[in-house]
Scaffold this active site. Structure first.
Site, PDB file in Angstrom:
ATOM      1  N   ASP A   1      -2.131  -4.416  10.907  1.00 48.61           N
ATOM      2  CA  ASP A   1      -3.543  -4.657  10.604  1.00 48.61           C
ATOM      3  C   ASP A   1      -4.368  -3.727  11.489  1.00 48.61           C
ATOM      4  O   ASP A   1      -4.063  -3.566  12.675  1.00 48.61           O
ATOM      5  CB  ASP A   1      -3.921  -6.118  10.851  1.00 48.61           C
ATOM      6  CG  ASP A   1      -5.104  -6.534   9.990  1.00 48.61           C
ATOM      7  OD1 ASP A   1      -5.107  -6.207   8.786  1.00 48.61           O
ATOM      8  OD2 ASP A   1      -6.037  -7.169  10.509  1.00 48.61           O
TER       9      ASP A   1
ATOM     10  N   HIS B   1      -4.175   5.891  15.363  1.00 51.38           N
ATOM     11  CA  HIS B   1      -3.904   4.568  15.940  1.00 51.38           C
ATOM     12  C   HIS B   1      -2.667   3.943  15.310  1.00 51.38           C
ATOM     13  O   HIS B   1      -1.826   3.363  15.990  1.00 51.38           O
ATOM     14  CB  HIS B   1      -5.129   3.671  15.718  1.00 51.38           C
ATOM     15  CG  HIS B   1      -5.671   3.736  14.321  1.00 51.38           C
ATOM     16  ND1 HIS B   1      -6.055   4.910  13.723  1.00 51.38           N
ATOM     17  CD2 HIS B   1      -5.863   2.780  13.372  1.00 51.38           C
ATOM     18  CE1 HIS B   1      -6.471   4.674  12.492  1.00 51.38           C
ATOM     19  NE2 HIS B   1      -6.360   3.395  12.247  1.00 51.38           N
TER      20      HIS B   1
ATOM     21  N   LYS C   1      -3.894  14.443  11.514  1.00 50.49           N
ATOM     22  CA  LYS C   1      -4.406  13.115  11.860  1.00 50.49           C
ATOM     23  C   LYS C   1      -3.352  12.311  12.622  1.00 50.49           C
ATOM     24  O   LYS C   1      -3.681  11.531  13.522  1.00 50.49           O
ATOM     25  CB  LYS C   1      -4.844  12.367  10.581  1.00 50.49           C
ATOM     26  CG  LYS C   1      -5.469  11.012  10.861  1.00 50.49           C
ATOM     27  CD  LYS C   1      -5.896  10.281   9.596  1.00 50.49           C
ATOM     28  CE  LYS C   1      -6.206   8.828   9.876  1.00 50.49           C
ATOM     29  NZ  LYS C   1      -6.538   8.039   8.682  1.00 50.49           N
TER      30      LYS C   1
ATOM     31  N   ASN D   1       0.849  -1.189   0.000  1.00 48.22           N
ATOM     32  CA  ASN D   1       0.000   0.000   0.000  1.00 48.22           C
ATOM     33  C   ASN D   1       0.898   1.258   0.000  1.00 48.22           C
ATOM     34  O   ASN D   1       1.548   1.556   1.004  1.00 48.22           O
ATOM     35  CB  ASN D   1      -0.889  -0.051   1.253  1.00 48.22           C
ATOM     36  CG  ASN D   1      -1.767   1.168   1.408  1.00 48.22           C
ATOM     37  OD1 ASN D   1      -1.402   2.269   1.028  1.00 48.22           O
ATOM     38  ND2 ASN D   1      -2.943   0.961   1.979  1.00 48.22           N
TER      39      ASN D   1
HETATM   40  P1  IMP Z   1      -5.734  -1.925   7.235  1.00 54.93           P
HETATM   41  O1  IMP Z   1      -5.508  -3.178   7.998  1.00 54.93           O
HETATM   42  O2  IMP Z   1      -4.844  -0.804   7.696  1.00 54.93           O
HETATM   43  O3  IMP Z   1      -5.680  -2.138   5.752  1.00 54.93           O
HETATM   44  O4  IMP Z   1      -7.204  -1.411   7.596  1.00 54.93           O
HETATM   45  C1  IMP Z   1      -8.357  -2.213   7.333  1.00 54.93           C
HETATM   46  C2  IMP Z   1      -9.559  -1.319   7.144  1.00 54.93           C
HETATM   47  O5  IMP Z   1      -9.830  -0.602   8.356  1.00 54.93           O
HETATM   48  C3  IMP Z   1      -9.378  -0.237   6.079  1.00 54.93           C
HETATM   49  O6  IMP Z   1      -9.707  -0.736   4.802  1.00 54.93           O
HETATM   50  C4  IMP Z   1     -10.378   0.808   6.544  1.00 54.93           C
HETATM   51  O7  IMP Z   1     -11.688   0.471   6.152  1.00 54.93           O
HETATM   52  C5  IMP Z   1     -10.284   0.712   8.058  1.00 54.93           C
HETATM   53  N1  IMP Z   1      -9.273   1.663   8.568  1.00 54.93           N
HETATM   54  C6  IMP Z   1      -8.062   1.357   9.095  1.00 54.93           C
HETATM   55  N2  IMP Z   1      -7.399   2.468   9.445  1.00 54.93           N
HETATM   56  C7  IMP Z   1      -8.202   3.507   9.133  1.00 54.93           C
HETATM   57  C8  IMP Z   1      -8.067   4.918   9.257  1.00 54.93           C
HETATM   58  O8  IMP Z   1      -7.054   5.471   9.701  1.00 54.93           O
HETATM   59  N3  IMP Z   1      -9.124   5.638   8.832  1.00 54.93           N
HETATM   60  C9  IMP Z   1     -10.254   5.093   8.324  1.00 54.93           C
HETATM   61  N4  IMP Z   1     -10.430   3.792   8.170  1.00 54.93           N
HETATM   62  C10 IMP Z   1      -9.408   2.987   8.574  1.00 54.93           C
END
Ligand code: IMP
Length: 196
Positions: free
Chosen positions: A68, A176, A171, A9
Site C-alpha cells: 500500500d 518508494h 524511476k 494491478n
Molecule cells: P497504491 O497503494 O500503490 O495503489 O497507491 C495508492 C495511490 O497512491 C495511487 O492510486 C496513486 O494515486 C498514489 N501513488 C502511489 N505510488 C505512486 C507513484 O509511484 N507515483 C504516483 N502516485 C503514486
C-alpha cells in the site's frame, strides 16, 4: 518457493516479477482468477497492507504479500496519505487528485513531500513489514506524461525532473515501492537459502 501477491494491478505485478529472485514464483490475484476488490478500510498504509495480506493468507493459506502506498505532503499535514487514490473523490481520477493538491498548495512555500510504501509479507502465519520512502517536492504545475498517479507533480530530491519525465528504469532508482521491495527480497532470499 511460491509467493502470492495480493494485487490484480498488471503494472505492479510486472514490476515486481522483474525483480524477484528466480527461485521465487509469483502468483497474482489474476493468476488465481480472483476479481473481487479486497477491502482497504484501515486508516494507515500499514493497516491496509496488513488487511490485504491477511485476507490472502486466510483465503489461500500460502506465503503472501501485499503493498500500500501514498503521498504525504508537509503543507497538508501528511495528506493525502492513505487516501491518495481517492483524494478528490471515489472516482479515483489522477488529474482531479493533482488539481486538488495544486489548488490547496497555491500559496504554499513549503513544497516538501514524500511517497511511502508499506509491504506486508506473511509466511507461516508470521507478519513482516517493509517500508520504502522517497523525499521530494510538489511542483507548482504538472510536467511529464509517463507514470501514473501524482507522478507529474512530484520531483524527487536533487532531481530536476518529475517522476512523469522518467522511464520506469530511471524511476526505480528512487521509487518508494522499489525500496520497500528490495528489503522484502533480501528477507525472502535469506529465508529461501535457509530452506534449500
Ligand atoms: P497504491 O497503494 O500503490 O495503489 O497507491 C495508492 C495511490 O497512491 C495511487 O492510486 C496513486 O494515486 C498514489 N501513488 C502511489 N505510488 C505512486 C507513484 O509511484 N507515483 C504516483 N502516485 C503514486
Amino acid at each position: 518457493m511460491e509467493l502470492i501477491f495480493a494485487s490484480s494491478n498488471p503494472g505492479k505485478i510486472e514490476e515486481i516479477k522483474s525483480v524477484l529472485p528466480s527461485g521465487v514464483k509469483l502468483i497474482s490475484l489474476l493468476d488465481l482468477n480472483f476479481i473481487e476488490e479486497i477491502p482497504e478500510t484501515a486508516n494507515t498504509l500499514k493497516g491496509n497492507a496488513l488487511l490485504k495480506a491477511q485476507f490472502a493468507y486466510d483465503t489461500w493459506n500460502k506465503p503472501c504479500f501485499s503493498d500500500d502506498s501514498g503521498l504525504e505532503i508537509n503543507f497538508l499535514d501528511g495528506k493525502p496519505g492513505v487516501y491518495s487514490a481517492r483524494y478528490a473523490g471515489i472516482h479515483k481520477d489522477n488529474n482531479d487528485n493533482m488539481d486538488l493538491v495544486l489548488s490547496q498548495m497555491e500559496h504554499a512555500d513549503d513544497r516538501a513531500a514524500c511517497f511511502k510504501t508499506v509491504i506486508t509479507l506473511i509466511t507461516d502465519g508470521e507478519v513482516h513489514h517493509f517500508e520504502g520512502r522517497v523525499d521530494g517536492i510538489i511542483r507548482r504545475n504538472k510536467k511529464g506524461l509517463l507514470g501514473f498517479g501524482y507522478d507529474p507533480i512530484f520531483e524527487p530530491e536533487g532531481q530536476d525532473k518529475t517522476f512523469a519525465e522518467m522511464t520506469l528504469n530511471e524511476k526505480s532508482k528512487f521509487s518508494h515501492r522499489k525500496r520497500a521491495l528490495d528489503k522484502m527480497i533480501a528477507f525472502v532470499e535469506q529465508q529461501f537459502k535457509s530452506v534449500q
